[in-house]
Every structure is written in C-alpha cells, then in structure tokens.
Scaffold this motif. Structure first.
Motif, PDB file in Angstrom:
ATOM      1  N   GLY A 282       0.792  -1.224   0.000  1.00  5.67           N
ATOM      2  CA  GLY A 282       0.000   0.000   0.000  1.00  5.67           C
ATOM      3  C   GLY A 282       0.817   1.262   0.000  1.00  5.67           C
ATOM      4  N   ARG A 283       1.962   1.209  -0.635  1.00  8.30           N
ATOM      5  CA  ARG A 283       2.878   2.344  -0.635  1.00  8.30           C
ATOM      6  C   ARG A 283       2.831   3.084  -1.963  1.00  8.30           C
ATOM      7  NH1 ARG A 283       4.935   3.997   4.248  1.00  8.30           N
ATOM      8  NH2 ARG A 283       5.034   2.180   5.591  1.00  8.30           N
ATOM      9  N   SER A 284       2.511   4.351  -1.910  1.00  6.26           N
ATOM     10  CA  SER A 284       2.608   5.207  -3.092  1.00  6.26           C
ATOM     11  C   SER A 284       3.896   5.998  -2.982  1.00  6.26           C
ATOM     12  CB  SER A 284       1.404   6.155  -3.177  1.00  6.26           C
ATOM     13  OG  SER A 284       0.210   5.411  -3.327  1.00  6.26           O
ATOM     14  N   LEU A 285       4.803   5.757  -3.875  1.00  7.44           N
ATOM     15  CA  LEU A 285       6.108   6.387  -3.799  1.00  7.44           C
ATOM     16  C   LEU A 285       5.989   7.878  -4.098  1.00  7.44           C
ATOM     17  CD1 LEU A 285       6.716   3.305  -4.184  1.00  7.44           C
ATOM     18  CD2 LEU A 285       8.919   4.029  -5.076  1.00  7.44           C
ATOM     19  N   VAL A 286       6.593   8.684  -3.257  1.00  2.28           N
ATOM     20  CA  VAL A 286       6.538  10.143  -3.394  1.00  2.28           C
ATOM     21  C   VAL A 286       7.753  10.598  -4.189  1.00  2.28           C
ATOM     22  CG1 VAL A 286       6.472  12.341  -2.186  1.00  2.28           C
ATOM     23  CG2 VAL A 286       5.335  10.330  -1.198  1.00  2.28           C
ATOM     24  N   LEU A 287       7.509  11.209  -5.353  1.00  4.23           N
ATOM     25  CA  LEU A 287       8.590  11.683  -6.207  1.00  4.23           C
ATOM     26  C   LEU A 287       8.638  13.198  -6.189  1.00  4.23           C
ATOM     27  CD1 LEU A 287       8.094   9.338  -9.297  1.00  4.23           C
ATOM     28  CD2 LEU A 287       9.711   9.071  -7.417  1.00  4.23           C
ATOM     29  N   ALA A 301      17.251   8.800 -10.707  1.00  2.00           N
ATOM     30  CA  ALA A 301      17.834   8.956  -9.375  1.00  2.00           C
ATOM     31  C   ALA A 301      16.760   9.292  -8.349  1.00  2.00           C
ATOM     32  CB  ALA A 301      18.909  10.032  -9.399  1.00  2.00           C
ATOM     33  N   ALA A 302      15.800  10.139  -8.733  1.00  2.00           N
ATOM     34  CA  ALA A 302      14.727  10.507  -7.810  1.00  2.00           C
ATOM     35  C   ALA A 302      13.842   9.302  -7.496  1.00  2.00           C
ATOM     36  CB  ALA A 302      13.886  11.637  -8.421  1.00  2.00           C
ATOM     37  N   ARG A 303      13.543   8.509  -8.513  1.00  2.00           N
ATOM     38  CA  ARG A 303      12.730   7.306  -8.291  1.00  2.00           C
ATOM     39  C   ARG A 303      13.463   6.308  -7.389  1.00  2.00           C
ATOM     40  NH1 ARG A 303      11.002   4.912 -13.924  1.00  2.00           N
ATOM     41  NH2 ARG A 303       9.939   3.415 -12.547  1.00  2.00           N
ATOM     42  N   LEU A 304      14.757   6.149  -7.623  1.00  2.00           N
ATOM     43  CA  LEU A 304      15.535   5.218  -6.804  1.00  2.00           C
ATOM     44  C   LEU A 304      15.555   5.674  -5.348  1.00  2.00           C
ATOM     45  CD1 LEU A 304      17.396   2.767  -6.493  1.00  2.00           C
ATOM     46  CD2 LEU A 304      19.317   4.253  -7.126  1.00  2.00           C
ATOM     47  N   LYS A 305      15.767   6.962  -5.122  1.00  3.15           N
ATOM     48  CA  LYS A 305      15.788   7.490  -3.758  1.00  3.15           C
ATOM     49  C   LYS A 305      14.465   7.231  -3.050  1.00  3.15           C
ATOM     50  CE  LYS A 305      16.532  11.755  -1.126  1.00  3.15           C
ATOM     51  NZ  LYS A 305      16.818  13.226  -1.218  1.00  3.15           N
ATOM     52  N   SER A 326      20.713   9.031   7.810  1.00  2.00           N
ATOM     53  CA  SER A 326      20.985   8.653   6.433  1.00  2.00           C
ATOM     54  C   SER A 326      20.477   7.239   6.150  1.00  2.00           C
ATOM     55  CB  SER A 326      22.490   8.722   6.163  1.00  2.00           C
ATOM     56  OG  SER A 326      23.167   7.722   6.917  1.00  2.00           O
ATOM     57  N   LEU A 327      20.493   6.861   4.877  1.00  2.26           N
ATOM     58  CA  LEU A 327      20.102   5.496   4.527  1.00  2.26           C
ATOM     59  C   LEU A 327      20.974   4.481   5.254  1.00  2.26           C
ATOM     60  CD1 LEU A 327      19.499   5.760   0.665  1.00  2.26           C
ATOM     61  CD2 LEU A 327      17.779   5.657   2.469  1.00  2.26           C
ATOM     62  N   VAL A 377      18.354  -2.323   0.021  1.00  2.00           N
ATOM     63  CA  VAL A 377      18.796  -0.931   0.079  1.00  2.00           C
ATOM     64  C   VAL A 377      20.309  -0.844   0.236  1.00  2.00           C
ATOM     65  CG1 VAL A 377      18.629   1.223   1.392  1.00  2.00           C
ATOM     66  CG2 VAL A 377      16.586  -0.178   1.002  1.00  2.00           C
ATOM     67  N   GLU A 378      20.892  -1.736   1.034  1.00  2.00           N
ATOM     68  CA  GLU A 378      22.324  -1.675   1.319  1.00  2.00           C
ATOM     69  C   GLU A 378      23.167  -1.560   0.058  1.00  2.00           C
ATOM     70  OE1 GLU A 378      23.999  -3.764   5.288  1.00  2.00           O
ATOM     71  OE2 GLU A 378      23.262  -5.132   3.742  1.00  2.00           O
ATOM     72  N   ASN A 379      22.812  -2.312  -0.981  1.00  2.00           N
ATOM     73  CA  ASN A 379      23.615  -2.331  -2.201  1.00  2.00           C
ATOM     74  C   ASN A 379      23.514  -1.050  -3.008  1.00  2.00           C
ATOM     75  OD1 ASN A 379      24.657  -4.883  -1.840  1.00  2.00           O
ATOM     76  ND2 ASN A 379      23.166  -5.902  -3.136  1.00  2.00           N
ATOM     77  N   PHE A 380      22.536  -0.206  -2.685  1.00  2.00           N
ATOM     78  CA  PHE A 380      22.277   0.935  -3.565  1.00  2.00           C
ATOM     79  C   PHE A 380      22.415   2.288  -2.878  1.00  2.00           C
ATOM     80  CE2 PHE A 380      20.398  -2.613  -5.712  1.00  2.00           C
ATOM     81  CZ  PHE A 380      20.632  -2.354  -7.054  1.00  2.00           C
ATOM     82  N   VAL A 381      23.011   2.317  -1.685  1.00  2.00           N
ATOM     83  CA  VAL A 381      23.089   3.586  -0.960  1.00  2.00           C
ATOM     84  C   VAL A 381      23.965   4.611  -1.677  1.00  2.00           C
ATOM     85  CG1 VAL A 381      22.605   2.622   1.316  1.00  2.00           C
ATOM     86  CG2 VAL A 381      24.961   2.670   0.484  1.00  2.00           C
ATOM     87  N   SER A 382      24.893   4.175  -2.535  1.00  2.00           N
ATOM     88  CA  SER A 382      25.786   5.112  -3.219  1.00  2.00           C
ATOM     89  C   SER A 382      25.499   5.224  -4.710  1.00  2.00           C
ATOM     90  CB  SER A 382      27.248   4.683  -3.016  1.00  2.00           C
ATOM     91  OG  SER A 382      27.613   4.741  -1.661  1.00  2.00           O
TER      92      SER A 382
END
Length: 468
Positions: A282-287, A301-305, A326-327, A377-382
């Motif tokens: 039930g999550r609507s991602l906020v862009l 990048a915004a979508r990934l964040k 931080s993440l 998430v860990e793999n994509f923090v950078s």
C-alpha cells in the motif's frame, strides 16, 4: 548474504582476536595464487608506500599509534590489503634501507555478521589473523572495549573501513561512519591517561580496481542475462548481441546503445519494485516535482531514492523504528533490530517449552524476512543516476551491472552466489597523508561531537582525494 533464517539462534558471542603467526604465514604463502586464481587480481600497484613505511617505523619505535582507514569498494579488499602490508611495505622498506620488525600486519576490524554468511572457516580464520569483530548498529561494549585496548596497546596498528561496508563503486566514497574518528580520540585519551607520549593518526588508503583487458563482451552477456531475468527479453538469442569484443572499445553508437539498455534495465527494475510496494504494501512512492523535460538520469535517481526510502519504511514499521538519519544509519538500526529478534540474548533457549520455542522461531523468521528489504537498500546507498553517463568506462558499466545482478538475484530468491569475475584486474592502492588525531585533542575536550564530526568529514575529503 546469509541463507534464510527459520529458527531462533543463540546470542552472537564476541570472538576475541587470537593472532597465530603460523596461520598468518600460511595465508601470506597462498596469497599470490589465491589472488590470481580465485579473485582475478593479476597485478598490484601501490602509490606512496614510503608514507606507510615511515608510519610502521614510528609505530614499532613506540612513537605513534595509527589506524589504516581504507576504501571498501569490493569484498576482495582484504586480500589487496594483506598484499600491501605483507609484501609491498616490506619491499619498500628494504629499498629505503629501513629495518622493520616482522610481521608487518594490522588488527582489522570486521563486521560480526561476516562469519554468518562466509562460513565456519572464515569465522575461525579471522581471529587467527588478529582481527576483531564489532556489531554494527548498537553500542557493542565488549567489542568496543577490545578495539579500544588494541588501538592503544595492540601488537599491530589498526585497520578498518570507515564506509562500514562495500559499496560496489571504484570512484564513489560512501558517507563515512563516525566510529573510526571516535576510536582515534579514545586512543588519545587512553594514552594521555597512561602518561604515554605516542601520537595518534588516521591514515587514508584508496583502493581501485581496473580491468587489464576491458571485458566488454562479458559485460554485454551479463546485460543480456539481466534483460532476460527482468522480462525485457523473452530469450537471449544471437541477434541480440552488439558484437562487443574484450579489449576493443565500443564505437560511439554501440556505447550509446549499451547505455540506453542499461538505463532501460534500471527503469524496468524500478517499475517492478514500485508496483510491488504499491500493490502489496500500500505504498505510493513520493517523487519530487520534476519538470516534464527533466533529464532521464535525474528522474531515475529521484525514483531510486524514493524506492529505497519506501523499502526501509516497510521494515522500520515492522520493527517499530522511526526513520532517522541517512540510509546507512537506518540500515544499521534495522540490522540490529533484526539480530535482536534472531540472536536472542534475552532467552534461555534450552529452557523454552516447545510452544515457546516455536513462537521464538516464528519471530526470528519474520525478522529475517523484513531484513530482506534492508538488504536491497544496502547495495544501492551510493548509486547515482549519472555515474555511468559521466564516464562510460568498462569499470563503471561493470560496477553498475554487478549491483543490479545482486538485486535481481535477491528478487529471484536464489542462494548466495560468489562475486562474478568478469576478467583479470589490476588493483591500485594509494596511501594518503596521515590525519593527526592528537592535534585535535583540545578540540575534542571542548566539544566531542563537533570534533568527531569534523575529523570524519576531513577523512571523507582525504579519501575522496585518493580516487584516481
């Protein structure tokens, strides 16, 4: 990456360092073959080794204590660092006419979770190499006490990654964790209390890997495999190949096509994950409100964040943790919350009734399932949207594709796989200029938090300056 956990586990005990010279010599003896045959490192280059020779000379003379703060782009970094200390530094010392006591080594700080996924042999080997574990995400008093004692009194200098883990990038330094700076100030305090005169320093060391022959054909094959796994292609047919060859730079047209396919792969995975969190959580991602003609990389990048934030919130709600920091900070807290439900320090497992044990197993299994979101998430923090576009080298393509491969393997629910070797590599290690901790002692006494923050930022800048 550990296998799924379905049963509650006893507490993770502290593993004390127990340096064994015979084990050390054995590791050094097999290191050249291991690096060449198992981790595809065919050449080692070290810049400014003289600085490290001088620090070891001062350390062994009782004039300084220091911590080697190294970049951590890949799981292969420990082998590179062992080569640096056991071979490059002694060789440079001989060339400079400096006599160093053997062995030239360091007490490495490692994540307590490594033996869980690396296996029993690694759990036995690390302490025999003088390494000391810490638990990320909590005040691990036993481990912190051991690190503090080793920093001030250990047989060797310390070594640790301020990034806290691998980030998969040669040319991006993750935000540093403040623990390394804190260790330095604690060492200064302990030496002053003991009325000792040694100085304390942090030494930044850069690590980068370069393919000796750019593996363009292997990269294209990996891209095709990922396109198949994500449904972009129904099959990997011969007509799908661009005809890239190892060692031959792609034409501008081929490079453009390759990048557009990489961008499409990223967008496809983002869409699949956005739909997953929207439909089932039930999550609507906020862009952010980007203009219609915004650069596709900025939009990606915004979508990934937003996706990473959503994934963490799903796990945080389960563990009743407020999203803060931080993440990386959020990942650490989630990992610790999961461990507290899996490795139970509050229960005597032998005294539990079968029903109570079953409930504890259920809690552990659910915690492990929720940690899955954090591992994504860990793999994509950078990861950024422009990394490959800014410099479309084989290394940057490879780093991005290998991160995506890790993500796809997690989505497929496959058993842990060893890192994929795309071809022989050269590792380049760059020794930086030491940052004095002792010179900041007055600042630390006046404002501890500010001093730790400033030293961490200065170390971040120093490590970023070592990227070639």
């Amino acid at each position: 990456m550990p296998s799924p956990i379905t049963q509650v586990q006893p507490p993770l005990e502290f593993i004390p360092p127990d340096f064994d010279p015979l084990v050390y010599r054995g590791m050094c003896a097999v290191l050249p073959s291991w690096m060449k045959l198992r981790v595809a490192i065919a050449d080692v280059e070290v810049e400014n080794t003289k600085q490290l020779v001088e620090l070891f000379q001062q350390f062994q003379a009782g004039k300084t204590r220091f911590l080697l703060a190294f970049r951590h782009p890949t799981p292969d970094d420990p082998f590179s660092l062992l080569w640096l200390l056991s071979r490059s530094v002694p060789q440079a010392a001989r060339e400079l006419g400096v006599s160093l006591q053997k062995p030239v080594h360091a007490h490495f700080i490692y994540d307590r979770g490594i033996p869980l996924w690396a296996g029993k042999f690694v759990g036995w080997l690390l302490p025999k190499m003088g390494c000391v574990p810490v638990k990320r995400g909590k005040a691990d008093l036993v481990s912190l006490k051991a690190v503090r004692d080793l920093f001030a009194n250990g047989q060797f200098p310390m070594a640790a990654s301020p990034e806290g883990g691998t980030n998969g990038h040669n040319e991006i330094v993750s935000p540093l964790e403040p623990g390394i700076a804190q260790f330095g100030f604690w060492c200064v305090e302990d030496l002053q209390k003991a009325k000792r005169t040694e100085t304390v320093a942090l030494l930044p060391v850069g690590i980068q890997y370069h393919y000796i022959t750019p593996p363009w054909r292997s990269l294209e094959q990996l891209l095709l495999d990922l396109e198949y796994d994500t449904g972009i292609r129904a099959s990997v047919s011969p007509t799908a190949y661009l005809g890239l060859q190892d060692g031959t730079e792609p034409t501008l047209e081929q490079q453009t096509q390759l990048y557009q396919r990489l961008l499409n792969l990223g967008e496809t995975l983002l869409t699949q994950m956005e739909n997953y969190y929207s439909k089932y959580y039930g999550r609507s991602l906020v862009l952010p409100d980007l203009p219609a003609d915004a650069d596709p990389n900025a939009r990606l990048a915004a979508r990934l964040k937003s996706l990473l934030d959503t994934a963490l919130k799903v796990a945080e709600e389960f563990f009743a943790i407020a999203p803060k920091g931080s993440l990386t900070d959020r990942c650490r807290r989630l990992e610790q919350a999961g461990w507290e439900r899996i490795f139970r320090e509050d229960l005597n497992l032998e005294a539990l009734s079968p029903a109570e044990r079953g409930l504890a197993d259920r809690i552990a299994e659910e915690a492990d399932l929720r940690i899955w979101h954090m591992r994504l998430v860990e793999n994509f923090v950078s990861v950024t949207g422009r990394y490959v576009m800014e410099k479309p080298t084989a290394e940057r393509f490879a780093e991005t594709l290998l991160l995506l491969r890790n993500m796809v393997n997690r989505l497929k629910g496959e058993a842990p796989k060893p890192p994929l070797r795309l071809g022989p590599r050269r590792v380049v290690m760059t020794v930086g200029t030491p940052l004095s901790v002792s010179d900041r002692a007055e600042q630390y006494r006046a404002n501890r938090r500010e001093a730790v923050t400033q030293l961490t930022q200065d170390l971040q800048t120093a490590m970023e300056s070592l990227i070639r």
